[in-house]
Enzyme design. Structure first.
Site, PDB file in Angstrom:
ATOM      1  N   GLY A  49       0.856  -1.195   0.000  1.00 24.51           N
ATOM      2  CA  GLY A  49       0.000   0.000   0.000  1.00 24.51           C
ATOM      3  C   GLY A  49       0.886   1.237   0.000  1.00 24.51           C
ATOM      4  O   GLY A  49       0.724   2.138   0.828  1.00 24.51           O
ATOM      5  N   SER A  51       1.646   3.686  -2.345  1.00 26.27           N
ATOM      6  CA  SER A  51       1.587   4.774  -3.322  1.00 26.27           C
ATOM      7  C   SER A  51       0.907   6.041  -2.816  1.00 26.27           C
ATOM      8  O   SER A  51       0.914   7.055  -3.514  1.00 26.27           O
ATOM      9  CB  SER A  51       0.843   4.278  -4.567  1.00 26.27           C
ATOM     10  N   TYR A 236     -16.572   5.359  13.679  1.00 22.80           N
ATOM     11  CA  TYR A 236     -15.250   4.750  13.491  1.00 22.80           C
ATOM     12  C   TYR A 236     -14.986   3.608  14.476  1.00 22.80           C
ATOM     13  O   TYR A 236     -15.219   2.446  14.170  1.00 22.80           O
ATOM     14  CB  TYR A 236     -14.118   5.813  13.545  1.00 22.80           C
TER      15      TYR A 236
HETATM   16  P1  NAD Z   1      -4.697   5.817   1.176  1.00 20.86           P
HETATM   17  O1  NAD Z   1      -6.026   5.728   0.492  1.00 20.86           O
HETATM   18  O2  NAD Z   1      -3.990   7.108   1.148  1.00 20.86           O
HETATM   19  O3  NAD Z   1      -3.696   4.713   0.574  1.00 20.86           O
HETATM   20  C1  NAD Z   1      -4.097   3.377   0.403  1.00 20.86           C
HETATM   21  C2  NAD Z   1      -2.993   2.575  -0.268  1.00 20.86           C
HETATM   22  O4  NAD Z   1      -3.465   1.231  -0.432  1.00 20.86           O
HETATM   23  C3  NAD Z   1      -2.603   3.064  -1.664  1.00 20.86           C
HETATM   24  O5  NAD Z   1      -1.209   2.951  -1.824  1.00 20.86           O
HETATM   25  C4  NAD Z   1      -3.292   2.072  -2.609  1.00 20.86           C
HETATM   26  O6  NAD Z   1      -2.632   1.864  -3.847  1.00 20.86           O
HETATM   27  C5  NAD Z   1      -3.193   0.820  -1.772  1.00 20.86           C
HETATM   28  N1  NAD Z   1      -4.161  -0.202  -2.149  1.00 20.86           N
HETATM   29  C6  NAD Z   1      -5.520  -0.156  -2.021  1.00 20.86           C
HETATM   30  N2  NAD Z   1      -6.047  -1.316  -2.470  1.00 20.86           N
HETATM   31  C7  NAD Z   1      -5.001  -2.084  -2.870  1.00 20.86           C
HETATM   32  C8  NAD Z   1      -4.895  -3.393  -3.406  1.00 20.86           C
HETATM   33  N3  NAD Z   1      -5.965  -4.154  -3.613  1.00 20.86           N
HETATM   34  N4  NAD Z   1      -3.661  -3.855  -3.724  1.00 20.86           N
HETATM   35  C9  NAD Z   1      -2.553  -3.101  -3.529  1.00 20.86           C
HETATM   36  N5  NAD Z   1      -2.586  -1.861  -2.996  1.00 20.86           N
HETATM   37  C10 NAD Z   1      -3.798  -1.373  -2.676  1.00 20.86           C
HETATM   38  O7  NAD Z   1      -4.945   5.300   2.663  1.00 20.86           O
HETATM   39  P2  NAD Z   1      -4.382   5.761   4.109  1.00 20.86           P
HETATM   40  O8  NAD Z   1      -5.335   6.730   4.669  1.00 20.86           O
HETATM   41  O9  NAD Z   1      -2.946   6.069   4.042  1.00 20.86           O
HETATM   42  O10 NAD Z   1      -4.618   4.394   4.921  1.00 20.86           O
HETATM   43  C11 NAD Z   1      -3.580   3.439   5.102  1.00 20.86           C
HETATM   44  C12 NAD Z   1      -3.772   2.794   6.454  1.00 20.86           C
HETATM   45  O11 NAD Z   1      -3.607   3.803   7.480  1.00 20.86           O
HETATM   46  C13 NAD Z   1      -5.168   2.194   6.654  1.00 20.86           C
HETATM   47  O12 NAD Z   1      -5.060   1.014   7.403  1.00 20.86           O
HETATM   48  C14 NAD Z   1      -5.879   3.263   7.466  1.00 20.86           C
HETATM   49  O13 NAD Z   1      -6.958   2.767   8.239  1.00 20.86           O
HETATM   50  C15 NAD Z   1      -4.728   3.733   8.344  1.00 20.86           C
HETATM   51  N6  NAD Z   1      -4.929   5.064   8.987  1.00 20.86           N
HETATM   52  C16 NAD Z   1      -5.341   6.138   8.262  1.00 20.86           C
HETATM   53  C17 NAD Z   1      -5.575   7.345   8.895  1.00 20.86           C
HETATM   54  C18 NAD Z   1      -6.036   8.572   8.138  1.00 20.86           C
HETATM   55  O14 NAD Z   1      -6.519   9.520   8.769  1.00 20.86           O
HETATM   56  N7  NAD Z   1      -5.886   8.608   6.817  1.00 20.86           N
HETATM   57  C19 NAD Z   1      -5.342   7.479  10.277  1.00 20.86           C
HETATM   58  C20 NAD Z   1      -4.878   6.362  10.981  1.00 20.86           C
HETATM   59  C21 NAD Z   1      -4.679   5.154  10.310  1.00 20.86           C
END
Ligand code: NAD
Length: 395
Positions: A49, A51, A236
């Site tokens: 993940g 990107s 959440y």
């Molecule tokens: P994001 O949407 O910015 O990034 C998601 C990533 O997952 C991308 O790189 C995408 O290419 C990849 N991805 C999605 N489906 C895929 C697949 N089938 N195969 C390969 N790659 C795939 O998401 P984010 O907000 O950075 O979330 C990442 C983690 O961090 C999650 O577990 C989320 O719950 C957690 N998180 C996010 C936040 C927030 O506020 N954004 C806060 C705390 C924790």
């Protein structure tokens, strides 16, 4: 190869276009910040993940801040002809360009991380060119997962559990505060969300690496979670996504047992709420983030994904550091967000906020700007009237 002028095409929490030059500039800013906290000795890192959001910031921090060799997995769309690719593609194109220029070893597999074939591709690449892995970052956020053992496709939902939930939320198309009512999740909704965003696939990744004897002595793995405040609790932590995160935490305990003979450990890091593609899709969260940004910026404690990941690695996961854990065994880099004073201010502002005061009581403009910047728009220094090449290689 075609040069075109690219404009944002935004529908709610989705942007259908992205700007290669803007995305590249975002990445260069993150790389510059990662380099300010340099370390070394992280060895080989696998980022799943990689990107966008927290995964991208993890990749940048480990490669440019800690000199790691990295293999990265994402699921992005390259640009073709006159059609722009996805922002994540352009982000990684710039990460690759910079890594190559600096002689860093980086390889990306652009494929469905949930699929067995993708795990096999990563195993083959590691065996051929990297060797064993020292750290696995699991940072997927996806609306869907096809289970490789059954072929069934599951959808993740963002619903409360037990009863419907009514709350103020901001409509991202009209910029107005509205009352929304979300229906209670069914048992099937809960189970599907756990399938997509829980720990099962994380476990499959570690199993695949272990079966191929690709886990280095002391190997650690980390996945990301969120807890947040009372105002987002129903949607959440106490909702379907919270059940998935609880499953992720249970998986961390199982994986820690599995990694113990190697002297390894599996962690969950609870991160701050930030504007990413995934978080923008969660009802109520954009309104909460607008207030959070206002309060944290005023206090000088605001961080973005890169600052969070630099703090995570510098403070907890860098070689020689012992992660500091809470009573439930989690790393907490959401500590500044969850600070009692910050949360008290937000709780006081929450009932007062109206559409007219979104930009005075809150930092809604900051939320919107960061949302557009995710896709490479409104990035300082970019002339959006100049046509740009839409095809970019992952060199
Ligand atoms: P994001 O949407 O910015 O990034 C998601 C990533 O997952 C991308 O790189 C995408 O290419 C990849 N991805 C999605 N489906 C895929 C697949 N089938 N195969 C390969 N790659 C795939 O998401 P984010 O907000 O950075 O979330 C990442 C983690 O961090 C999650 O577990 C989320 O719950 C957690 N998180 C996010 C936040 C927030 O506020 N954004 C806060 C705390 C924790």
């Amino acid at each position: 190869m075609a040069k075109v002028v690219i404009n944002p095409r935004i529908r709610g929490f989705i942007c259908l276009t992205s700007h290669p030059e803007g995305c590249a500039a975002n990445v260069r800013r993150q790389v510059a910040l990662a380099k300010k906290a340099p370390g070394s000795g992280l060895g080989t890192v696998l980022v799943i993940g990689s990107s966008a959001g927290y995964g991208l910031a993890s990749l940048i921090t480990t490669v440019f801040g800690f000199g790691a060799k990295a293999i990265s997995v994402c699921f992005e769309r390259p640009g073709a002809g006159e059609k722009p690719g996805s922002a994540g593609w352009y982000n990684l194109a710039e990460v690759h360009r910079l890594a190559k220029a600096e002689g860093c070893q980086l390889e990306t597999i652009n494929a469905d991380a949930y699929a067995t074939a993708t795990k096999q591709q990563v195993v083959a690449a590691l065996k051929a060119r990297f060797g064993k892995v020292d750290l696995v970052v699991y940072s997927l956020a996806s609306p869907k997962r096809s289970d490789p053992t059954t072929g069934t496709t599951y959808s993740s939902t963002l619903k409360p559990i037990g009863r419907p939930y009514t709350s103020a939320s901001v409509n991202l198309d009209t910029d107005q505060i509205v009352q929304i009512t979300l229906p209670a999740a069914s048992d099937a909704d809960i189970a599907s969300t756990v399938k997509v965003m829980g720990g099962e696939d994380w476990g499959y990744w570690i199993q695949a690496l272990q079966d191929a004897d690709l886990l280095a002595p002391g190997c650690r793995t980390v996945a990301y979670s969120y807890i947040g405040p009372q105002v987002t609790h129903a949607i959440y932590t106490a909702g379907t996504i919270g059940r998935a995160k609880a499953d992720l935490e249970r998986t961390a305990a199982v994986l820690t047992t599995r990694l113990a003979p190697l002297g390894g450990h599996a962690y969950v890091s609870v991160n701050k709420a930030l504007v990413t593609q995934a978080s923008s899709a969660i009802p109520v969260v954009p309104l909460y983030i607008s207030l959070l940004y206002k309060v944290m910026k005023e206090r000088g404690t605001h961080e973005g994904t890169i600052e969070q990941m630099v703090r995570l690695f510098t403070g907890h996961l860098a070689p020689g550091r012992t992660p500091v854990l809470d009573a439930e065994g989690r790393i907490r880099v959401d500590d500044w967000e969850m600070d009692a004073g910050v949360q008290a201010e937000i709780a006081a502002l929450w009932p007062q906020i109206t559409s007219a005061t979104l930009d005075t009581l809150g930092d809604y403009a900051g939320f919107k700007r960061e949302f557009r910047q995710l896709f490479g728009f409104e990035v300082p220094g970019i002339d959006y009237l100049v046509p740009v090449e839409v095809e970019a290689p992952l060199v």
